[in-house]
Design a protein around this motif. Sequence first.
Motif, PDB file in Angstrom:
ATOM      1  N   LYS A  32       1.154  -0.696   0.092  1.00 31.42           N
ATOM      2  CA  LYS A  32       0.118   0.057  -0.359  1.00 31.42           C
ATOM      3  C   LYS A  32       0.704   1.188   0.321  1.00 31.42           C
ATOM      4  O   LYS A  32       0.208   2.350   0.027  1.00 31.42           O
ATOM      5  N   SER A  33       1.740   1.329   0.667  1.00 34.26           N
ATOM      6  CA  SER A  33       2.141   1.953   1.153  1.00 34.26           C
ATOM      7  C   SER A  33       3.744   2.599  -0.116  1.00 34.26           C
ATOM      8  O   SER A  33       3.894   3.230  -1.010  1.00 34.26           O
ATOM      9  N   LEU A  34       3.624   1.407  -1.737  1.00 33.13           N
ATOM     10  CA  LEU A  34       4.363   1.629  -2.634  1.00 33.13           C
ATOM     11  C   LEU A  34       3.731   1.862  -3.287  1.00 33.13           C
ATOM     12  O   LEU A  34       4.047   3.150  -4.617  1.00 33.13           O
ATOM     13  N   MET A  35       2.335   1.400  -3.763  1.00 32.05           N
ATOM     14  CA  MET A  35       1.519   1.897  -4.353  1.00 32.05           C
ATOM     15  C   MET A  35       0.787   3.834  -4.150  1.00 32.05           C
ATOM     16  O   MET A  35       0.936   5.035  -5.512  1.00 32.05           O
ATOM     17  N   GLY A  84       3.441   5.833  -6.399  1.00 32.20           N
ATOM     18  CA  GLY A  84       3.761   4.639  -7.312  1.00 32.20           C
ATOM     19  C   GLY A  84       3.669   6.031  -8.243  1.00 32.20           C
ATOM     20  O   GLY A  84       4.322   5.571  -9.541  1.00 32.20           O
ATOM     21  N   GLY A  85       3.095   6.854  -8.493  1.00 29.04           N
ATOM     22  CA  GLY A  85       2.902   8.061  -9.320  1.00 29.04           C
ATOM     23  C   GLY A  85       3.893   8.294  -9.568  1.00 29.04           C
ATOM     24  O   GLY A  85       4.788   8.756 -10.449  1.00 29.04           O
ATOM     25  N   ALA A  86       4.902   8.837  -8.313  1.00 24.68           N
ATOM     26  CA  ALA A  86       6.057   9.423  -8.229  1.00 24.68           C
ATOM     27  C   ALA A  86       7.315   8.346  -9.301  1.00 24.68           C
ATOM     28  O   ALA A  86       7.785   8.548  -9.835  1.00 24.68           O
ATOM     29  N   ASP A 136      21.580   0.000   4.011  1.00 25.19           N
ATOM     30  CA  ASP A 136      23.148   0.453   4.910  1.00 25.19           C
ATOM     31  C   ASP A 136      22.806   1.134   5.543  1.00 25.19           C
ATOM     32  O   ASP A 136      23.113   1.529   6.493  1.00 25.19           O
ATOM     33  N   LEU A 137      22.480   2.414   4.581  1.00 22.96           N
ATOM     34  CA  LEU A 137      21.784   4.408   5.260  1.00 22.96           C
ATOM     35  C   LEU A 137      20.588   4.102   6.102  1.00 22.96           C
ATOM     36  O   LEU A 137      20.305   5.318   6.772  1.00 22.96           O
ATOM     37  N   GLY A 138      19.936   3.641   6.218  1.00 21.45           N
ATOM     38  CA  GLY A 138      18.429   3.664   6.706  1.00 21.45           C
ATOM     39  C   GLY A 138      17.493   3.990   6.340  1.00 21.45           C
ATOM     40  O   GLY A 138      17.159   4.725   6.654  1.00 21.45           O
ATOM     41  N   GLN A 139      17.444   4.514   4.563  1.00 25.54           N
ATOM     42  CA  GLN A 139      16.866   5.096   4.268  1.00 25.54           C
ATOM     43  C   GLN A 139      15.870   4.187   3.323  1.00 25.54           C
ATOM     44  O   GLN A 139      14.928   5.017   2.292  1.00 25.54           O
ATOM     45  N   LEU A 140      15.610   2.991   4.008  1.00 23.90           N
ATOM     46  CA  LEU A 140      15.032   2.099   2.646  1.00 23.90           C
ATOM     47  C   LEU A 140      13.155   2.539   2.621  1.00 23.90           C
ATOM     48  O   LEU A 140      12.859   2.029   1.368  1.00 23.90           O
ATOM     49  N   ASP A 141      13.561   2.126   3.807  1.00 26.15           N
ATOM     50  CA  ASP A 141      11.525   2.987   4.330  1.00 26.15           C
ATOM     51  C   ASP A 141      10.907   4.060   4.719  1.00 26.15           C
ATOM     52  O   ASP A 141      10.530   3.875   5.382  1.00 26.15           O
ATOM     53  N   THR A 142      11.925   4.684   4.138  1.00 23.77           N
ATOM     54  CA  THR A 142      11.013   6.419   3.217  1.00 23.77           C
ATOM     55  C   THR A 142      10.367   6.575   2.124  1.00 23.77           C
ATOM     56  O   THR A 142      10.627   4.914   1.400  1.00 23.77           O
ATOM     57  N   ASP A 143       9.713   7.390   2.537  1.00 26.98           N
ATOM     58  CA  ASP A 143       9.158   7.688   0.778  1.00 26.98           C
ATOM     59  C   ASP A 143      10.390   7.564  -0.290  1.00 26.98           C
ATOM     60  O   ASP A 143       9.815   6.948  -1.988  1.00 26.98           O
ATOM     61  N   GLU A 144      11.119   7.925   0.064  1.00 26.69           N
ATOM     62  CA  GLU A 144      12.408   8.545  -1.321  1.00 26.69           C
ATOM     63  C   GLU A 144      12.483   7.230  -1.153  1.00 26.69           C
ATOM     64  O   GLU A 144      12.849   6.783  -2.477  1.00 26.69           O
ATOM     65  N   GLY A 145      13.039   5.879  -0.242  1.00 25.57           N
ATOM     66  CA  GLY A 145      13.500   4.801  -0.671  1.00 25.57           C
ATOM     67  C   GLY A 145      12.651   4.195  -1.378  1.00 25.57           C
ATOM     68  O   GLY A 145      12.561   3.293  -2.532  1.00 25.57           O
ATOM     69  N   ARG A 146      11.303   4.044  -1.310  1.00 27.21           N
ATOM     70  CA  ARG A 146       9.547   2.999  -1.946  1.00 27.21           C
ATOM     71  C   ARG A 146       9.753   3.979  -3.566  1.00 27.21           C
ATOM     72  O   ARG A 146       9.800   3.043  -4.037  1.00 27.21           O
ATOM     73  N   ILE A 147      10.048   5.131  -3.412  1.00 22.92           N
ATOM     74  CA  ILE A 147       9.577   5.286  -5.000  1.00 22.92           C
ATOM     75  C   ILE A 147      11.487   4.775  -5.546  1.00 22.92           C
ATOM     76  O   ILE A 147      10.563   4.858  -6.914  1.00 22.92           O
ATOM     77  N   VAL A 185      12.630  -1.273 -10.057  1.00 21.57           N
ATOM     78  CA  VAL A 185      11.346  -2.529 -10.534  1.00 21.57           C
ATOM     79  C   VAL A 185      10.590  -2.581 -11.732  1.00 21.57           C
ATOM     80  O   VAL A 185      11.330  -3.401 -12.787  1.00 21.57           O
ATOM     81  N   PHE A 186      10.613  -0.524 -11.652  1.00 25.99           N
ATOM     82  CA  PHE A 186       9.770  -0.912 -13.906  1.00 25.99           C
ATOM     83  C   PHE A 186      11.365  -1.042 -14.391  1.00 25.99           C
ATOM     84  O   PHE A 186      10.128  -1.308 -15.284  1.00 25.99           O
ATOM     85  N   ASP A 187      12.340  -0.066 -14.836  1.00 28.55           N
ATOM     86  CA  ASP A 187      13.244   0.011 -14.668  1.00 28.55           C
ATOM     87  C   ASP A 187      13.440  -1.880 -16.011  1.00 28.55           C
ATOM     88  O   ASP A 187      14.059  -2.218 -16.531  1.00 28.55           O
TER      89      ASP A 187
END
Length: 406
Positions: A81-84, A87-89, A140-151, A157-159
Amino acid sequence: MDHDFAGLLGVLVAVVFATQVCGIAAQRIGQPAVLGELLAGILLGGSALGILDPNERVIRSLADIGVIILLFEIGLHTNLKSLMRVGGAALAVGSAGVVVPFGLGFFVAKLLGIDGPAAIICGAALTATSVGISARVLSDLGQLDTDEGRIVLGAAVFDDVIGLIILSVVGAIATGSAITFRSVAVTTGAAIGFVVVAVFIASRAIPPVFKLADRLDNAGTLGALGLAFAFLLAWLADMAGSAMIIGAFSAGLVLHTTAQRMQIEKSTTTIAHFFVPIFFAAVGAAVNLRSLSNPAALKIGSALLVVGVIGKFVAGYAPFWFKGQKSLIGIAMIPRGEVGLIFASMGLATGALDIGMFSAITLMVMGTTFIAPPLLSRYARTGAPSDTPGRGGIDDLVTGSEPGKL
């Protein structure tokens, strides 16, 4: 046979030791551990000690298992749900991250006198972000579970989906085959349709299985079943004409919502500590430093490196409505890693590229792969912090520690 197996054990000892030492050393100087693991691969590869051959069948298989486990872990920590929600970004970043680098790469190649399939391959090699490297660095930087990380994750994955399509088209061009609308449509449908169908069906059929396994109260069962499920979807994705890592990521998305997620994560993380560094070491070992002695290759490779960095960084600003750290997104999209090497190897094998052009693309891949981790690390220390407190990466979720700490 015994001698070969003993030699394999020696190689694995060298890989584990070198990746751990170099990973710890990288962390000691404020860099992500993955940077040290990549350097360990270069040291062990043909450019230096000649211990690790990334093209050896068993090593390649272990590396593939490593990246499958890594993407499964990433999926486990990704709320669909967070990834969706972003999703637009992610779609905007992913689209710009394909179109802009391809156009710049093709233009630079033509400008330097490169024509035909070689120019197309130069552009294509710049399109796909290495989702494994980007996700690991952000973790490693603790940024994966942020909005930036999700984008970044969604865009990467789209790539990969778009990369499959480009790969099929470039493969046809390189071999002189005809490109048909049907072949492109089939590849596109397989890549996109698999994720949708797999997540929709598995999210209903799989949770009861893990609930039943949990009742058995047998140590290790949930972790083994989780990995088996990831391998199953990776295999099915390959059979459907998609990428295995997309299947593994889909498996993680499905299990994210189960009550047994934390137990699965704990078992998976233990195994990942062995397999995942093999993948990054193999990526590093694929770099041939000696091939960069050709001045022409160095010139073309440097030009591709510059436009490769610019193209992905600019893509981070594509979602103009997003108020977060666009620079972080752009930097995280830079690594090409094993994806770019696949394009280069295919071009060399088909004769579309000579050894000089192959070396030039290798330089671009090597440069983008090694530039991103220190840039991200520096930006994470000096850039603006995320606006949502308490959001960490994989280590935070698995161990309960602070982001970035083991």
